[in-house]
Motif scaffolding. Sequence first.
Motif, PDB file in Angstrom:
ATOM      1  N   SER A  92       0.812  -0.973   0.083  1.00 51.87           N
ATOM      2  CA  SER A  92      -0.012   0.016  -0.070  1.00 51.87           C
ATOM      3  C   SER A  92       0.980   1.366  -0.014  1.00 51.87           C
ATOM      4  O   SER A  92       1.602   1.412   0.822  1.00 51.87           O
ATOM      5  N   SER A  93       0.637   2.051  -1.057  1.00 51.23           N
ATOM      6  CA  SER A  93       1.506   3.327  -1.118  1.00 51.23           C
ATOM      7  C   SER A  93       0.847   4.344   0.018  1.00 51.23           C
ATOM      8  O   SER A  93       1.376   5.022   0.469  1.00 51.23           O
ATOM      9  N   TYR A  94      -0.268   4.053   0.061  1.00 53.08           N
ATOM     10  CA  TYR A  94      -1.261   4.756   1.047  1.00 53.08           C
ATOM     11  C   TYR A  94      -0.531   4.592   2.374  1.00 53.08           C
ATOM     12  O   TYR A  94      -0.077   5.685   3.215  1.00 53.08           O
ATOM     13  N   LYS A  95      -0.208   3.350   2.877  1.00 55.77           N
ATOM     14  CA  LYS A  95       0.503   3.320   4.235  1.00 55.77           C
ATOM     15  C   LYS A  95       1.747   3.619   4.048  1.00 55.77           C
ATOM     16  O   LYS A  95       2.143   4.144   5.339  1.00 55.77           O
ATOM     17  N   ARG A  96       2.626   3.774   3.211  1.00 56.22           N
ATOM     18  CA  ARG A  96       3.703   4.399   3.170  1.00 56.22           C
ATOM     19  C   ARG A  96       3.870   5.779   3.314  1.00 56.22           C
ATOM     20  O   ARG A  96       4.658   6.528   3.407  1.00 56.22           O
ATOM     21  N   GLY A  97       2.459   6.549   3.138  1.00 55.80           N
ATOM     22  CA  GLY A  97       2.453   7.964   2.790  1.00 55.80           C
ATOM     23  C   GLY A  97       2.991   8.539   1.913  1.00 55.80           C
ATOM     24  O   GLY A  97       3.208   9.678   1.732  1.00 55.80           O
ATOM     25  N   ALA A  98       3.241   7.895   0.565  1.00 58.29           N
ATOM     26  CA  ALA A  98       3.558   8.517  -0.692  1.00 58.29           C
ATOM     27  C   ALA A  98       3.258   7.692  -1.916  1.00 58.29           C
ATOM     28  O   ALA A  98       3.310   6.613  -1.788  1.00 58.29           O
ATOM     29  N   PRO A  99       2.963   8.599  -2.864  1.00 61.10           N
ATOM     30  CA  PRO A  99       2.582   7.614  -4.129  1.00 61.10           C
ATOM     31  C   PRO A  99       3.772   7.250  -4.683  1.00 61.10           C
ATOM     32  O   PRO A  99       4.955   7.485  -4.253  1.00 61.10           O
ATOM     33  N   ALA A 100       3.705   6.241  -5.636  1.00 65.62           N
ATOM     34  CA  ALA A 100       4.522   5.713  -6.373  1.00 65.62           C
ATOM     35  C   ALA A 100       4.811   6.085  -7.866  1.00 65.62           C
ATOM     36  O   ALA A 100       3.600   6.431  -8.409  1.00 65.62           O
ATOM     37  N   SER A 101       5.717   6.269  -8.289  1.00 67.31           N
ATOM     38  CA  SER A 101       6.093   6.875  -9.766  1.00 67.31           C
ATOM     39  C   SER A 101       6.772   5.788 -10.458  1.00 67.31           C
ATOM     40  O   SER A 101       7.798   5.221  -9.917  1.00 67.31           O
ATOM     41  N   PHE A 102       6.485   5.307 -11.687  1.00 71.49           N
ATOM     42  CA  PHE A 102       7.029   4.361 -12.557  1.00 71.49           C
ATOM     43  C   PHE A 102       6.768   4.329 -13.848  1.00 71.49           C
ATOM     44  O   PHE A 102       5.488   4.823 -14.197  1.00 71.49           O
ATOM     45  N   PRO A 103       7.462   3.717 -14.851  1.00 72.45           N
ATOM     46  CA  PRO A 103       7.023   3.664 -16.064  1.00 72.45           C
ATOM     47  C   PRO A 103       5.889   2.322 -16.317  1.00 72.45           C
ATOM     48  O   PRO A 103       6.209   1.361 -15.566  1.00 72.45           O
TER      49      PRO A 103
END
Length: 159
Positions: A92-103
């Motif tokens: 969960s990116s929500y639990k990490r507190g940061a969105p994810a970026s990727f190709p």
Amino acid sequence: MKITQQRIIATLIAFLLGFAMLSMANATTPEENKAAGEAFLAENAKKPGVITTSSGLQYQIITEGTGKSPSATANVTVHYQGTTIEGKEFDSSYKRGAPASFPLNRVIPGWTEGLQLMKEGGKSRLFIPSNLAYGERGAGRDIGPNAALIFDVELIKIQ
């Protein structure tokens, strides 16, 4: 009782063996995972708002976006939560507190296909068959071989 290095090692070995036996007792086979995923997706396809693509990917629009849709090679920024079909969260990116970026062409095929069906600002639930996820190899200890997966994905931005 005197605590010796031998007792500590023996206790540790007994604990590890017990843990391994428990893990093996709860393990499912790749065939069981595949059958469970197929049954889940067959039932899920009958639910209102669930759309099935020709590849077998299923998706449900939670919030319609208003921006553009990404290409298969676009770089995207998303927030997401991933669960097994049994409901166990594995990422969960929500639990990490940061969105994810990727190709988009560097992720599992279900994501590449599913995000192209979204627009910026939108949120969808992706129901991904095992062949569009991690297939026979699985991923880590939470995603078994041939496991179908569910992702709630919010497409924040296309770069």
